[in-house]
Design a protein around this motif. Structure first.
Motif, mmCIF file in Angstrom:
data_model
loop_
_atom_site.group_PDB
_atom_site.id
_atom_site.type_symbol
_atom_site.label_atom_id
_atom_site.label_comp_id
_atom_site.label_asym_id
_atom_site.label_seq_id
_atom_site.Cartn_x
_atom_site.Cartn_y
_atom_site.Cartn_z
ATOM 1 N N LYS A 83 -47.276 2.127 3.138
ATOM 2 C CA LYS A 83 -47.996 1.134 3.070
ATOM 3 C C LYS A 83 -48.467 2.037 2.291
ATOM 4 O O LYS A 83 -49.111 0.719 1.767
ATOM 5 C CB LYS A 83 -49.064 0.646 4.033
ATOM 6 N N GLY A 84 -48.864 2.454 1.837
ATOM 7 C CA GLY A 84 -50.139 3.426 0.961
ATOM 8 C C GLY A 84 -49.010 2.720 -0.847
ATOM 9 O O GLY A 84 -47.634 2.294 -0.456
ATOM 10 N N SER A 85 -49.669 2.371 -1.985
ATOM 11 C CA SER A 85 -49.833 1.957 -3.370
ATOM 12 C C SER A 85 -48.163 3.212 -3.731
ATOM 13 O O SER A 85 -48.079 3.116 -4.337
ATOM 14 C CB SER A 85 -50.172 1.719 -4.020
ATOM 15 N N GLU A 86 -49.236 4.430 -2.773
ATOM 16 C CA GLU A 86 -48.032 5.832 -3.510
ATOM 17 C C GLU A 86 -47.992 6.505 -2.646
ATOM 18 O O GLU A 86 -49.200 6.441 -0.962
ATOM 19 C CB GLU A 86 -48.863 6.227 -4.701
ATOM 20 N N HIS A 108 -53.255 7.109 1.347
ATOM 21 C CA HIS A 108 -53.803 7.154 2.373
ATOM 22 C C HIS A 108 -53.685 8.409 3.053
ATOM 23 O O HIS A 108 -54.014 8.787 4.442
ATOM 24 C CB HIS A 108 -52.750 6.490 3.393
ATOM 25 N N TYR A 152 -40.038 3.610 -0.966
ATOM 26 C CA TYR A 152 -40.520 3.095 -1.272
ATOM 27 C C TYR A 152 -42.025 2.645 -0.812
ATOM 28 O O TYR A 152 -42.216 2.081 0.422
ATOM 29 C CB TYR A 152 -39.661 2.029 -0.091
ATOM 30 N N PRO A 153 -42.642 2.500 -1.330
ATOM 31 C CA PRO A 153 -44.155 2.715 -1.717
ATOM 32 C C PRO A 153 -44.483 0.926 -1.241
ATOM 33 O O PRO A 153 -44.119 0.517 -1.695
ATOM 34 C CB PRO A 153 -45.200 3.654 -2.580
ATOM 35 N N GLY A 154 -45.419 0.646 -1.213
ATOM 36 C CA GLY A 154 -46.518 -0.344 -0.653
ATOM 37 C C GLY A 154 -45.446 -1.116 0.532
ATOM 38 O O GLY A 154 -45.769 -2.335 0.561
#
Length: 144
Positions: free
Chosen positions: A43-46, A50, A134-136
């Protein structure tokens, strides 16, 4: 997109699971088995976005997962040099002698790490093995 395995979460456990699955799949392919497709969503951008904590890490698990971690540049750079266990009181504190500490409080041979950096490093190793990351993307529901 269809995958054989979907891992939700790019923390140390999810990344280690993805790496180990691809290692086992590579062994299986070498013996005539079939390849598996592994996808990891974070879920984090990379990877590591988190993961905010520092930690003390016993290297036994990374030795088993990636035996050449030292040569491959894993960010375990600072070995523990000293243990201190203090009992704090309202007016001060006192140190417990190391011989009186249980084994799990004695950290010689372990490393002081940034868990975020270790996750980013594990992410690169997972991608090298063919894990699609797949981040994000946050997992919301499962459909079979």
């Amino acid at each position: 997109m269809e995958y054989d395995v979907l891992i939700v979460g790019g923390g140390p456990a999810g990344l280690a699971a993805a790496i180990r699955l691809k290692q086992l799949a590579a062994d299986s392919v070498a013996k005539g088995g079939s390849e598996i497709n592994v996808c990891l969503i974070e879920k984090g951008s990379e990877i590591g976005a988190h993961i905010l904590s520092g930690a003390v890490m016993d290297p036994i698990a990374i030795n088993e997962l990636w035996p050449t971690w030292k040569e491959d540049g894993a960010p375990l750079n600072q070995p523990v040099s000293e243990d201190r266990f203090l009992f704090l009181t309202g007016s001060g504190g006192f140190k417990v002698p190391n011989f009186a500490l249980p084994a799990n409080f004695q950290n010689h041979g372990n490393y002081v790490i940034s868990l975020g950096n270790v996750c980013r490093w594990l992410g690169t190793k997972a991608e090298e093995l063919g894990v699609e990351i797949y981040p994000g993307f946050a997992g919301a529901e499962i459909s079979l």
